[in-house]
Motif scaffolding. Structure first.
Motif, PDB file in Angstrom:
ATOM      1  N   VAL A 118       4.851  10.449   7.686  1.00  0.00           N
ATOM      2  CA  VAL A 118       5.890  10.718   8.685  1.00  0.00           C
ATOM      3  C   VAL A 118       7.253  10.168   8.270  1.00  0.00           C
ATOM      4  CG1 VAL A 118       4.220  10.835  10.566  1.00  0.00           C
ATOM      5  CG2 VAL A 118       5.331   8.654  10.050  1.00  0.00           C
ATOM      6  N   VAL A 119       7.330   9.457   7.105  1.00  0.00           N
ATOM      7  CA  VAL A 119       8.620   8.959   6.613  1.00  0.00           C
ATOM      8  C   VAL A 119       8.789   9.389   5.159  1.00  0.00           C
ATOM      9  CG1 VAL A 119       8.693   6.989   8.192  1.00  0.00           C
ATOM     10  CG2 VAL A 119       7.628   6.722   5.939  1.00  0.00           C
ATOM     11  N   ASP A 120       9.957   9.065   4.588  1.00  0.00           N
ATOM     12  CA  ASP A 120      10.282   9.525   3.236  1.00  0.00           C
ATOM     13  C   ASP A 120       9.918   8.528   2.143  1.00  0.00           C
ATOM     14  OD1 ASP A 120      11.509  11.914   4.261  1.00  0.00           O
ATOM     15  OD2 ASP A 120      13.229  10.681   4.845  1.00  0.00           O
ATOM     16  N   PHE A 121       9.826   7.245   2.493  1.00  0.00           N
ATOM     17  CA  PHE A 121       9.550   6.222   1.477  1.00  0.00           C
ATOM     18  C   PHE A 121       9.122   4.933   2.162  1.00  0.00           C
ATOM     19  CE2 PHE A 121      13.831   5.237   2.829  1.00  0.00           C
ATOM     20  CZ  PHE A 121      13.948   3.859   2.723  1.00  0.00           C
ATOM     21  N   CYS A 122       8.626   4.003   1.355  1.00  0.00           N
ATOM     22  CA  CYS A 122       8.369   2.663   1.864  1.00  0.00           C
ATOM     23  C   CYS A 122       8.784   1.645   0.811  1.00  0.00           C
ATOM     24  CB  CYS A 122       6.903   2.463   2.257  1.00  0.00           C
ATOM     25  SG  CYS A 122       5.753   2.305   0.872  1.00  0.00           S
ATOM     26  N   SER A 123       9.050   0.435   1.271  1.00  0.00           N
ATOM     27  CA  SER A 123       9.403  -0.659   0.372  1.00  0.00           C
ATOM     28  C   SER A 123       8.557  -1.869   0.742  1.00  0.00           C
ATOM     29  CB  SER A 123      10.894  -0.990   0.488  1.00  0.00           C
ATOM     30  OG  SER A 123      11.255  -1.983  -0.461  1.00  0.00           O
ATOM     31  N   ILE A 124       7.895  -2.438  -0.242  1.00  0.00           N
ATOM     32  CA  ILE A 124       6.980  -3.550   0.005  1.00  0.00           C
ATOM     33  C   ILE A 124       7.737  -4.867  -0.044  1.00  0.00           C
ATOM     34  CG2 ILE A 124       4.877  -4.710  -0.771  1.00  0.00           C
ATOM     35  CD1 ILE A 124       4.138  -2.064  -2.203  1.00  0.00           C
TER      36      ILE A 124
ATOM     37  N   ILE B 172      -0.920  -4.403  -2.178  1.00  0.00           N
ATOM     38  CA  ILE B 172       0.125  -3.620  -2.841  1.00  0.00           C
ATOM     39  C   ILE B 172      -0.462  -2.307  -3.372  1.00  0.00           C
ATOM     40  CG2 ILE B 172       1.734  -3.584  -4.786  1.00  0.00           C
ATOM     41  CD1 ILE B 172       1.974  -6.649  -4.461  1.00  0.00           C
ATOM     42  N   LYS B 173      -1.661  -2.392  -3.943  1.00  0.00           N
ATOM     43  CA  LYS B 173      -2.318  -1.180  -4.447  1.00  0.00           C
ATOM     44  C   LYS B 173      -2.571  -0.188  -3.312  1.00  0.00           C
ATOM     45  CE  LYS B 173      -6.323   0.543  -7.039  1.00  0.00           C
ATOM     46  NZ  LYS B 173      -6.647   1.623  -6.081  1.00  0.00           N
ATOM     47  N   ALA B 174      -2.980  -0.696  -2.152  1.00  0.00           N
ATOM     48  CA  ALA B 174      -3.228   0.186  -1.014  1.00  0.00           C
ATOM     49  C   ALA B 174      -1.962   0.941  -0.635  1.00  0.00           C
ATOM     50  CB  ALA B 174      -3.752  -0.616   0.171  1.00  0.00           C
ATOM     51  N   ALA B 175      -0.836   0.235  -0.633  1.00  0.00           N
ATOM     52  CA  ALA B 175       0.433   0.886  -0.307  1.00  0.00           C
ATOM     53  C   ALA B 175       0.784   1.942  -1.358  1.00  0.00           C
ATOM     54  CB  ALA B 175       1.543  -0.159  -0.202  1.00  0.00           C
ATOM     55  N   CYS B 176       0.560   1.602  -2.636  1.00  0.00           N
ATOM     56  CA  CYS B 176       0.852   2.553  -3.708  1.00  0.00           C
ATOM     57  C   CYS B 176      -0.078   3.765  -3.661  1.00  0.00           C
ATOM     58  CB  CYS B 176       0.745   1.858  -5.063  1.00  0.00           C
ATOM     59  SG  CYS B 176       2.034   0.636  -5.372  1.00  0.00           S
ATOM     60  N   ASP B 177      -1.323   3.540  -3.291  1.00  0.00           N
ATOM     61  CA  ASP B 177      -2.257   4.663  -3.158  1.00  0.00           C
ATOM     62  C   ASP B 177      -1.772   5.628  -2.087  1.00  0.00           C
ATOM     63  OD1 ASP B 177      -3.848   3.586  -5.112  1.00  0.00           O
ATOM     64  OD2 ASP B 177      -5.360   2.775  -3.741  1.00  0.00           O
ATOM     65  N   GLY B 178      -1.213   5.083  -1.015  1.00  0.00           N
ATOM     66  CA  GLY B 178      -0.658   5.939   0.033  1.00  0.00           C
ATOM     67  C   GLY B 178       0.511   6.745  -0.474  1.00  0.00           C
ATOM     68  N   GLY B 179       1.333   6.124  -1.341  1.00  0.00           N
ATOM     69  CA  GLY B 179       2.452   6.852  -1.937  1.00  0.00           C
ATOM     70  C   GLY B 179       1.984   7.973  -2.835  1.00  0.00           C
ATOM     71  N   ALA B 180       0.940   7.692  -3.626  1.00  0.00           N
ATOM     72  CA  ALA B 180       0.407   8.720  -4.527  1.00  0.00           C
ATOM     73  C   ALA B 180      -0.198   9.880  -3.746  1.00  0.00           C
ATOM     74  CB  ALA B 180      -0.643   8.099  -5.446  1.00  0.00           C
ATOM     75  N   ALA B 181      -0.864   9.567  -2.642  1.00  0.00           N
ATOM     76  CA  ALA B 181      -1.519  10.605  -1.840  1.00  0.00           C
ATOM     77  C   ALA B 181      -0.519  11.523  -1.149  1.00  0.00           C
ATOM     78  CB  ALA B 181      -2.442   9.956  -0.810  1.00  0.00           C
ATOM     79  N   THR B 182       0.649  10.983  -0.813  1.00  0.00           N
ATOM     80  CA  THR B 182       1.642  11.758  -0.071  1.00  0.00           C
ATOM     81  C   THR B 182       2.809  12.223  -0.932  1.00  0.00           C
ATOM     82  OG1 THR B 182       2.751   9.687   0.560  1.00  0.00           O
ATOM     83  CG2 THR B 182       1.104  10.576   2.101  1.00  0.00           C
ATOM     84  N   GLY B 183       2.875  11.719  -2.170  1.00  0.00           N
ATOM     85  CA  GLY B 183       4.004  12.060  -3.027  1.00  0.00           C
ATOM     86  C   GLY B 183       5.286  11.376  -2.606  1.00  0.00           C
ATOM     87  N   LYS B 184       5.172  10.242  -1.902  1.00  0.00           N
ATOM     88  CA  LYS B 184       6.352   9.525  -1.408  1.00  0.00           C
ATOM     89  C   LYS B 184       6.660   8.293  -2.272  1.00  0.00           C
ATOM     90  CE  LYS B 184       6.705  12.354   2.090  1.00  0.00           C
ATOM     91  NZ  LYS B 184       6.447  11.968   3.477  1.00  0.00           N
TER      92      LYS B 184
END
Length: 564
Positions: free
Chosen positions: A432-438, A472-484
């Motif tokens: 639902v958003v464009d990006f995230c920052s950890i 951190i890996k969990a957050a990155c996996d979410g990015g990979a799954a959504t292309g964000k």
């Protein structure tokens, strides 16, 4: 008389080497144990007023002499704390109850510090300000020299139990070769400012005050936190050689961040003020991955207006131009006295209460004003503006913020990943958003249930903890799954060794103190992406944080050790 040769170990928080004489920060005098009870309240209050006025004047004078706006701001904030009405009223209350002068000051400061510590986050970090004010008031009342850094006439390595923000802000790389503190932690105010100034620094250096004498010469490696008391000529020479090797390793570090085989990792700067932006923009980096907008709000009676905020955001965007993006974090604050215009009801545990976006959802007027100002700045500059919300925990919160921010025409909307809930549910949140920052500092403390300001828990707060790496890996996996896009804007991003692991986990941008960019860029270019991925896998599977770091070093190019 100089001390015998010995080696001390702390936590290195700013790479670089130094050797030279030491200068001790004067310790606080403490309460006067022999002082009488207060029997004349009017006379005591008059003496308190005189001491408080003197301390405020001293701090303001130091602010006027400061050479940069950040130092002026830190000193000004401490002066404001010294003049705080709540603190003053508590002191007077204690005087009326019969406390002696210095005991009244110490007791009132303790109460106020406890409240701030309980709130967590930025407010907990202001405990050091309160303690600094306490110590200066007591010294003034006792007629003793003010605690702090002495006048420096020749280059020295500063040694202290800890450094107050007001002290750290006045240090200058030209006169301070290095910093050694016995207390503190890797995310403390001292550590962050030392990194911004580029001064080699070791914090939580066990036994430093007992092992180092005023006449000593010491050698310091701020990368690994090693301190050598009364070093031999050979050890000093080795440090110089290390500094020269580091310079060679950094030579030619320029351009976009990428691994040796071209995998891109954008390198950005963390900033908090317009002056920070102007300074960072001079560095060879790709923009700002974190603009801490709360510095616009703190220490004010009223919230900044749309016009004030528009002016600030416009200047920040203009500093970086249209080719470098700027990520602005919306107001990250909570229910506390420093935000007089946004007080919330009493909370037993405000650090886990109404803070970050939760405050924005209650005080929509504050968020609307900020988003309007950001939209105004975006339209005025055409800059590459990204906006993100802090302390997001659920998909509903992320969607609420995204809908509101997009209604103002803001082009890129994201969230911070600072709590395990956001990391675990990153795929849903990123949908639902464009990006995230950890934010690795907060993510570490929430994952490990360890206060990031408690130096005794520093071993739990390192991002090398496998549990934190899994988040951190969990957050990155979410990015990979959504292309964000997934970035990191915590202190971990400025560690050249950790940067390799983060890249291997899937982090696409790293934001840090500008002075750390060259070392991180050089580290990335020494390794190909597949090696970074292997490093990440080894670190994730490690039994302990120490084992994780050792496993990564074993895979690293030997030249990397000169960057740490």
């Amino acid at each position: 008389m100089t001390s015998e040769h010995k080696v001390l170990h702390g936590i290195g928080v700013c790479a670089g080497t130094a050797s030279g004489p030491v200068a001790f920060v004067a310790e606080a005098p403490g309460v006067d144990e022999a002082e009488p009870k207060c029997t004349d309240v009017d006379a005591a209050v008059a003496k308190l007023d005189e001491a408080r006025d003197a301390v405020v004047a001293q701090l303001k004078a130091r602010a006027d002499k400061a050479t940069d706006e950040k130092s002026k701001g830190v000193l000004g904030a401490t002066a404001q704390m010294a003049a705080d009405k709540g603190l003053y009223k508590n002191i007077v209350k204690r005087l009326k109850a019969g406390d002696g002068m210095t005991h009244a000051v110490a007791g009132a400061a303790s109460d106020y510090a406890a409240k701030l510590a309980k709130l967590g986050g930025y407010f907990a970090e202001r405990v050091t300000d309160v303690n600094d004010v306490r110590d200066r008031l007591i010294a003034q009342l006792r007629g003793l020299p003010a605690p702090g850094v002495p006048d420096i006439t020749t280059p020295v390595i500063v040694v202290a139990r800890d450094l107050a923000p007001a002290e750290t802000a006045t240090l200058h790389p030209g006169s301070v070769l290095g910093i050694i503190t016995q207390e503190g932690g890797p995310t403390s105010h001292t550590a962050i400012l030392a990194a911004q100034l580029g001064i080699p620094c070791s914090v939580k250096t066990k036994g430093a005050l007992d092992a180092i004498a005023p006449d000593d010469t010491v050698a310091l490696d701020g990368g690994v936190g090693e301190v050598i008391v009364s070093p031999t000529d050979e050890e000093v020479s080795q440090l110089k050689d290390r500094a020269e090797r580091r310079a060679r390793a950094l030579a030619g570090s320029s351009g976009q961040g990428s691994t040796r085989d071209g995998h891109r990792v954008a390198l950005l700067a963390n900033i908090g003020t317009v002056d920070d932006a102007l300074n960072a923009a001079k560095f060879d980096l790709e923009g700002s991955g974190l603009f801490r907008s709360e510095f616009l709000f703190l220490g004010r009676d009223e919230a900044p207006t749309v016009e004030e905020q528009t002016d600030t955001y416009t200047k920040v965007l203009n500093a970086f131009g249209k080719d470098r993006h700027v990520v602005v974090r919306t107001l990250d604050a909570g229910a506390d006295k420093p935000l007089k215009f946004a007080n919330q009801e009493h909370e037993d545990n405000p650090a886990l209460g109404v803070r970050g976006l939760r405050l924005g959802m209650r005080r929509v007027d504050l968020l609307d004003t900020q988003l309007q100002a950001l939209a105004n700045a975006y339209k005025a500059t055409g800059g590459d503006l990204w906006v993100m919300a802090p302390m997001v925990s659920t998909v509903d919160e992320a969607e609420w913020f995204a809908t509101k921010a997009r209604s103002y025409g803001l082009p890129k909307v994201g969230v911070m990943v600072e709590v395990p809930a956001a990391a675990i549910r990153s795929a849903q949140i990123l949908s639902v958003v464009d990006f995230c920052s950890i934010g690795t500092n907060d993510l570490s403390q929430y994952t490990m249930a360890a206060d990031r300001l408690n130096g005794e828990l520093a071993n739990l707060l390192t991002p090398w903890q496998p549990a934190v790496l899994h988040m951190i890996k969990a957050a990155c996996d979410g990015g990979a799954a959504t292309g964000k896009h997934v970035g990191v804007c915590g202190e971990a991003g400025g560690d050249p060794l950790m940067a390799l692991v983060l890249a291997g986990l899937g982090v696409q941008s790293l934001s840090m103190a500008p002075t750390k960019v060259n070392a991180v860029r050089a580290a990335l270019r020494l390794h190909d992406f597949s090696t970074c991925q292997q490093m990440a896998a080894y670190a994730l599977d490690a039994r302990t944080a120490e084992d994780a770091r050792k496993a990564v070093i074993a895979l690293a190019d030997p030249t990397l050790l000169d960057l740490l």
